[in-house]
Design an enzyme around this catalytic site. Structure first.
Site, PDB file in Angstrom:
ATOM      1  N   LYS A 189      21.737   7.098  60.528  1.00 16.39           N
ATOM      2  CA  LYS A 189      21.155   6.150  61.624  1.00 16.39           C
ATOM      3  C   LYS A 189      21.513   6.869  63.068  1.00 16.39           C
ATOM      4  CE  LYS A 189      21.502   1.830  58.906  1.00 16.39           C
ATOM      5  NZ  LYS A 189      21.800   0.646  58.898  1.00 16.39           N
ATOM      6  N   TYR A 227      11.927  -2.929  59.076  1.00 16.57           N
ATOM      7  CA  TYR A 227      13.086  -4.027  58.898  1.00 16.57           C
ATOM      8  C   TYR A 227      12.642  -5.605  58.880  1.00 16.57           C
ATOM      9  CZ  TYR A 227      17.312  -0.843  58.893  1.00 16.57           C
ATOM     10  OH  TYR A 227      18.019   0.045  58.640  1.00 16.57           O
ATOM     11  N   PHE A 276      20.234 -11.044  63.782  1.00 20.54           N
ATOM     12  CA  PHE A 276      20.773  -9.574  64.282  1.00 20.54           C
ATOM     13  C   PHE A 276      19.320  -8.710  64.290  1.00 20.54           C
ATOM     14  CE2 PHE A 276      21.517  -9.689  59.555  1.00 20.54           C
ATOM     15  CZ  PHE A 276      20.615  -8.846  59.149  1.00 20.54           C
ATOM     16  N   ARG A 315      24.368   3.376  46.378  1.00 22.35           N
ATOM     17  CA  ARG A 315      24.829   2.195  47.153  1.00 22.35           C
ATOM     18  C   ARG A 315      26.555   2.161  46.610  1.00 22.35           C
ATOM     19  NH1 ARG A 315      21.716  -1.231  49.381  1.00 22.35           N
ATOM     20  NH2 ARG A 315      22.888  -3.140  48.954  1.00 22.35           N
ATOM     21  N   THR A 334      28.032  -2.859  53.463  1.00 24.11           N
ATOM     22  CA  THR A 334      27.411  -2.870  54.527  1.00 24.11           C
ATOM     23  C   THR A 334      28.305  -3.058  55.702  1.00 24.11           C
ATOM     24  OG1 THR A 334      25.704  -4.234  53.565  1.00 24.11           O
ATOM     25  CG2 THR A 334      25.600  -4.071  56.073  1.00 24.11           C
ATOM     26  N   ARG A 387      30.194   5.115  54.446  1.00 22.23           N
ATOM     27  CA  ARG A 387      30.213   4.000  55.632  1.00 22.23           C
ATOM     28  C   ARG A 387      31.537   3.965  56.110  1.00 22.23           C
ATOM     29  NH1 ARG A 387      25.847  -0.043  53.415  1.00 22.23           N
ATOM     30  NH2 ARG A 387      24.306   0.662  54.457  1.00 22.23           N
ATOM     31  N   ASN A 443      26.144   1.203  61.186  1.00 26.11           N
ATOM     32  CA  ASN A 443      26.858   1.764  59.675  1.00 26.11           C
ATOM     33  C   ASN A 443      26.516   2.882  59.051  1.00 26.11           C
ATOM     34  OD1 ASN A 443      24.307   0.750  58.930  1.00 26.11           O
ATOM     35  ND2 ASN A 443      25.077  -1.067  57.482  1.00 26.11           N
ATOM     36  N   HIS A 502      21.590   3.886  55.832  1.00 26.89           N
ATOM     37  CA  HIS A 502      20.735   3.026  55.130  1.00 26.89           C
ATOM     38  C   HIS A 502      20.662   3.448  53.722  1.00 26.89           C
ATOM     39  CE1 HIS A 502      17.569   0.183  53.799  1.00 26.89           C
ATOM     40  NE2 HIS A 502      16.933   1.146  53.477  1.00 26.89           N
ATOM     41  N   GLU A 541       9.854   2.482  50.757  1.00 23.37           N
ATOM     42  CA  GLU A 541      10.478   3.136  51.941  1.00 23.37           C
ATOM     43  C   GLU A 541      10.107   4.507  51.688  1.00 23.37           C
ATOM     44  OE1 GLU A 541      14.253  -0.166  52.039  1.00 23.37           O
ATOM     45  OE2 GLU A 541      14.604   1.791  51.383  1.00 23.37           O
TER      46      GLU A 541
HETATM   47  P1  CMP Z   1      20.735  -1.468  56.386  1.00 22.51           P
HETATM   48  O1  CMP Z   1      21.320  -0.915  55.063  1.00 22.51           O
HETATM   49  O2  CMP Z   1      20.067  -0.562  57.080  1.00 22.51           O
HETATM   50  O3  CMP Z   1      19.974  -2.878  56.104  1.00 22.51           O
HETATM   51  C1  CMP Z   1      19.941  -3.613  57.214  1.00 22.51           C
HETATM   52  C2  CMP Z   1      20.598  -3.362  58.278  1.00 22.51           C
HETATM   53  O4  CMP Z   1      20.919  -4.589  59.171  1.00 22.51           O
HETATM   54  C3  CMP Z   1      22.212  -3.006  57.813  1.00 22.51           C
HETATM   55  O5  CMP Z   1      22.237  -1.980  57.199  1.00 22.51           O
HETATM   56  C4  CMP Z   1      23.047  -3.254  59.169  1.00 22.51           C
HETATM   57  O6  CMP Z   1      22.720  -2.183  59.956  1.00 22.51           O
HETATM   58  C5  CMP Z   1      22.217  -4.478  59.728  1.00 22.51           C
HETATM   59  N1  CMP Z   1      22.912  -5.750  59.522  1.00 22.51           N
HETATM   60  C6  CMP Z   1      23.213  -6.217  58.186  1.00 22.51           C
HETATM   61  N2  CMP Z   1      23.913  -7.387  58.371  1.00 22.51           N
HETATM   62  C7  CMP Z   1      24.247  -7.328  59.717  1.00 22.51           C
HETATM   63  C8  CMP Z   1      25.132  -8.282  60.366  1.00 22.51           C
HETATM   64  N3  CMP Z   1      25.653  -9.478  59.969  1.00 22.51           N
HETATM   65  N4  CMP Z   1      25.209  -8.055  61.758  1.00 22.51           N
HETATM   66  C9  CMP Z   1      24.512  -6.925  62.105  1.00 22.51           C
HETATM   67  N5  CMP Z   1      23.738  -5.992  61.725  1.00 22.51           N
HETATM   68  C10 CMP Z   1      23.742  -6.403  60.332  1.00 22.51           C
END
Ligand code: CMP
Length: 139
Positions: free
Chosen positions: A11, A51, A59, A87, A93, A104, A114, A117, A128
């Site tokens: 990211k 997304y 968010f 994962r 996350t 992460r 984070n 992805h 994807e």
């Molecule tokens: P990703 O694995 O890319 O999938 C969805 C993304 O949304 C996640 O990583 C985070 O970057 C973001 N995300 C998920 N939950 C939250 C949250 N509670 N607040 C802010 N960002 C979030």
């Protein structure tokens, strides 16, 4: 049956902080083979589409803003049991909940920023991967 590919994004913050190399090293050490990879800057439409599943979440707009704030690296990773194993390698996350040694834990700044992805299912890994790479771009 579990699949042998997953899809990842490094990211914007992780890219701008110089973590492409260290993250790719972790991916290599984790036993994954990179079968497609490129750097790009998402348009707003592309990020919204990627997304879309989170469209109703509070968010969502911030996430789209963030994902369009700078270049990213996208890649397809090959390994037996790729989705689950990746994962595990990236961690939770929320980086505060991620285990020591995960990507992460080491490279994320926050829940949103984070670092990476990773696909959450074999079906999404295929969707994807196809969103970013044609058959001719996969090796
Ligand atoms: P990703 O694995 O890319 O999938 C969805 C993304 O949304 C996640 O990583 C985070 O970057 C973001 N995300 C998920 N939950 C939250 C949250 N509670 N607040 C802010 N960002 C979030």
């Amino acid at each position: 049956m579990s699949g042998n590919i997953t899809f990842t994004i490094i990211k914007p913050t992780a890219v701008s902080q110089g973590y492409i190399g260290p993250i790719l090293n972790k991916i290599h050490q984790g036993g994954f083979r990179i079968s497609a990879m490129r750097m790009l800057w998402l348009t707003r439409g592309e990020a919204e589409h990627f997304y879309e599943v989170h469209k109703e979440r509070p968010f969502y707009t911030d996430l789209v803003d963030f994902m369009t704030s700078g270049p990213i690296v996208v890649a397809i990773l090959n390994k037996e049991n790729a989705v689950e194993d990746y994962r595990k390698l990236i961690g939770a996350t929320d980086p505060e909940k991620a285990e020591e040694g995960t990507i992460r834990k080491e490279f994320a700044k926050s829940m949103q920023e984070n670092a990476v992805h990773g696909s959450d299912s074999d079906e999404n890994a295929n969707i994807e991967s196809s969103f970013f790479f044609s058959g001719l771009q996969r090796f």
